[in-house]
Write an enzyme that holds these catalytic residues in place. Structure first.
Site, short mmCIF file in Angstrom:
data_model
loop_
_atom_site.label_atom_id
_atom_site.label_comp_id
_atom_site.label_asym_id
_atom_site.label_seq_id
_atom_site.Cartn_x
_atom_site.Cartn_y
_atom_site.Cartn_z
N ASP A 28 42.73 48.78 49.51
CA ASP A 28 44.07 49.10 50.18
C ASP A 28 44.37 47.84 50.79
O ASP A 28 43.89 46.90 51.34
CB ASP A 28 43.91 50.35 51.32
CG ASP A 28 45.32 50.87 51.53
OD1 ASP A 28 46.21 50.60 51.01
OD2 ASP A 28 45.02 51.53 52.66
N GLY A 29 45.96 47.91 50.90
CA GLY A 29 46.40 46.57 51.52
C GLY A 29 47.03 45.41 50.82
O GLY A 29 47.55 44.57 51.24
N GLY A 31 50.05 45.61 49.18
CA GLY A 31 51.51 45.69 49.60
C GLY A 31 51.69 44.74 50.75
O GLY A 31 52.42 43.87 50.78
N TRP A 33 49.65 42.57 52.01
CA TRP A 33 49.17 40.99 51.65
C TRP A 33 50.49 40.38 51.11
O TRP A 33 50.69 39.19 51.41
CB TRP A 33 48.18 41.20 50.91
CG TRP A 33 47.51 39.85 50.62
CD1 TRP A 33 46.52 39.29 51.26
CD2 TRP A 33 47.58 38.98 49.53
NE1 TRP A 33 46.24 37.98 50.74
CE2 TRP A 33 47.02 37.91 49.55
CE3 TRP A 33 48.81 39.03 48.47
CZ2 TRP A 33 47.21 36.73 48.62
CZ3 TRP A 33 48.90 38.04 47.45
CH2 TRP A 33 48.07 36.80 47.55
N HIS A 45 49.00 43.41 44.41
CA HIS A 45 48.39 44.03 43.30
C HIS A 45 47.39 43.24 42.57
O HIS A 45 46.18 43.53 42.08
CB HIS A 45 49.09 45.29 42.47
CG HIS A 45 49.44 46.21 43.32
ND1 HIS A 45 49.14 47.03 44.17
CD2 HIS A 45 50.68 46.79 43.44
CE1 HIS A 45 49.59 47.71 45.08
NE2 HIS A 45 50.86 47.94 44.40
N ARG A 79 55.33 56.58 43.54
CA ARG A 79 55.71 55.12 43.91
C ARG A 79 56.80 54.66 42.96
O ARG A 79 57.09 55.44 42.00
CB ARG A 79 54.79 54.02 43.77
CG ARG A 79 53.55 54.30 44.62
CD ARG A 79 52.62 53.41 44.79
NE ARG A 79 51.75 53.61 45.94
CZ ARG A 79 50.94 52.51 46.73
NH1 ARG A 79 51.08 51.36 46.27
NH2 ARG A 79 50.25 52.86 47.61
N LEU A 139 25.20 46.44 36.51
CA LEU A 139 26.39 47.24 37.32
C LEU A 139 27.14 48.21 36.46
O LEU A 139 27.43 47.64 35.43
CB LEU A 139 27.10 46.32 38.27
CG LEU A 139 28.16 46.98 38.96
CD1 LEU A 139 27.59 47.41 40.02
CD2 LEU A 139 29.37 46.03 39.24
N LEU A 203 40.42 59.24 53.74
CA LEU A 203 39.71 58.99 52.36
C LEU A 203 40.77 59.15 51.16
O LEU A 203 40.61 58.93 50.27
CB LEU A 203 38.60 60.29 52.24
CG LEU A 203 37.08 59.93 52.27
CD1 LEU A 203 36.43 61.36 52.25
CD2 LEU A 203 36.73 58.79 51.34
C1 FPP Z 1 46.61 50.20 47.71
O1 FPP Z 1 47.50 49.22 48.21
C2 FPP Z 1 46.37 49.86 46.12
C3 FPP Z 1 46.77 50.52 45.05
C4 FPP Z 1 47.64 51.78 44.93
C5 FPP Z 1 46.28 50.01 43.82
C6 FPP Z 1 45.13 49.36 43.71
C7 FPP Z 1 45.11 48.64 42.34
C8 FPP Z 1 44.62 47.20 42.09
C9 FPP Z 1 43.97 46.50 43.19
C10 FPP Z 1 44.92 46.51 41.09
C11 FPP Z 1 44.91 47.27 39.67
C12 FPP Z 1 43.54 47.74 39.43
C13 FPP Z 1 42.69 47.25 38.49
C14 FPP Z 1 41.15 48.03 37.98
C15 FPP Z 1 42.91 46.16 37.49
P1 FPP Z 1 48.88 49.58 48.81
O2 FPP Z 1 49.82 49.18 47.76
O3 FPP Z 1 49.05 50.92 49.13
O4 FPP Z 1 49.04 48.58 49.80
P2 FPP Z 1 49.93 48.94 51.21
O5 FPP Z 1 49.19 49.84 52.10
O6 FPP Z 1 49.68 47.52 51.91
O7 FPP Z 1 51.45 48.85 50.76
#
Ligand code: FPP
Length: 248
Positions: A28-29, A31, A33, A45, A79, A139, A203
């Site tokens: 998470d985070g 967006g 960042w 992402h 989204r 792993l 969660l």
């Molecule tokens: C949440 O951050 C993150 C996601 C919804 C997607 C996670 C995906 C990746 C890290 C990349 C793709 C995965 C792979 C396996 C290649 P957010 O967008 O909700 O962040 P925010 O809360 O700061 O807006």
């Protein structure tokens, strides 16, 4: 003993004692960042995917057996279309490049979630990568893709009901172990440690059944900034927890 400890210590982490077998991460985070840098959310992402690759390699190097990464939830379809498409593109690239990037690492890749809803191109890549890495013994990277715990539990209940109706099992057979075998995670041990960065304390429909006795580790760090040091800190905190599983 001190000599032995020093030998197995890697940059301050004592890998000789009580490592979690299974770590699960909520990435998470991304967006936020990106927003802090004036970049589009997709750039966050992309950086998040790079962080995942580093964490995968590090977990493999220190002997973690399972790492489950929450890549796309059943709720993430809500989204904007452009962001969903960008996430799907990233996933596709991740899968396409997986063997090349993880070459020589002996890492195995599996996927949990409702993959029927994903594009044919992604499903084909999943099948290919899962088959090509199935014999690896390092792993196990478990990618949670179109994953949601409530959906998983409801689907398990439906399959159990069908098997009862068709006489394959009796209602009395349904216990915790049998139920676990109907989940996407059948055969995968429950996570010992769940890591959620970005300052959120929830969660979010991730591994609800499986994390009943997991240790949780939260941090304000945003996922793209999550480093080896944060991973070591989380594991080291875990090593100092006293897990009682409801006992004394
Ligand atoms: C949440 O951050 C993150 C996601 C919804 C997607 C996670 C995906 C990746 C890290 C990349 C793709 C995965 C792979 C396996 C290649 P957010 O967008 O909700 O962040 P925010 O809360 O700061 O807006």
């Amino acid at each position: 003993m001190r000599l032995l400890r020093r030998k197995t210590k890697k940059h301050g982490l004592d890998t000789s004692r009580d490592l979690p077998v299974h770590i699960a991460v909520i990435m998470d985070g991304n967006g936020r960042w990106a927003a802090r840098r004036g970049l589009p959310r997709n750039a966050g992402h992309r950086e998040g995917a790079n962080t995942l690759k580093r964490v995968v390699k590090e977990c493999n190097a220190i002997g973690i057996k399972y790492l489950t990464a929450f890549a796309f939830s059943t709720e993430n379809w809500n989204r904007p279309r452009q962001e969903v498409n960008a996430l799907m593109q990233l996933l596709l690239e991740f899968l396409q490049n997986a063997e090349k990037e993880l070459a020589g690492t002996n890492i195995r890749i599996t996927v949990i979630g409702d993959t029927d809803k994903l594009s044919e191109e992604i499903r084909n890549e999943i099948d290919r990568v899962v088959a090509n890495t199935a014999a690896n013994t390092g792993l196990n990277l478990v990618i949670a893709l179109n994953y949601g715990s409530r959906c998983e539990i409801a689907a398990a209940a439906a399959r159990i009901a069908r098997d009862v109706r068709e006489g394959r099992i009796e209602p009395e057979d349904v216990d915790e172990e049998l139920f676990s075998n109907y989940l996407y995670t059948s055969g995968i041990p429950d996570p010992d440690l769940v890591i959620r960065p970005s300052g959120e304390y929830r969660l979010s429909n991730f591994l609800l059944w499986q994390s009943s006795y997991s240790e949780f580790w939260y941090s304000d760090i945003l996922w793209p900034d999550f480093s080896k040091e944060h991973l070591y800190q989380a594991i080291s905190d875990y090593q100092n927890r006293n897990r009682r599983f409801g006992g004394l």
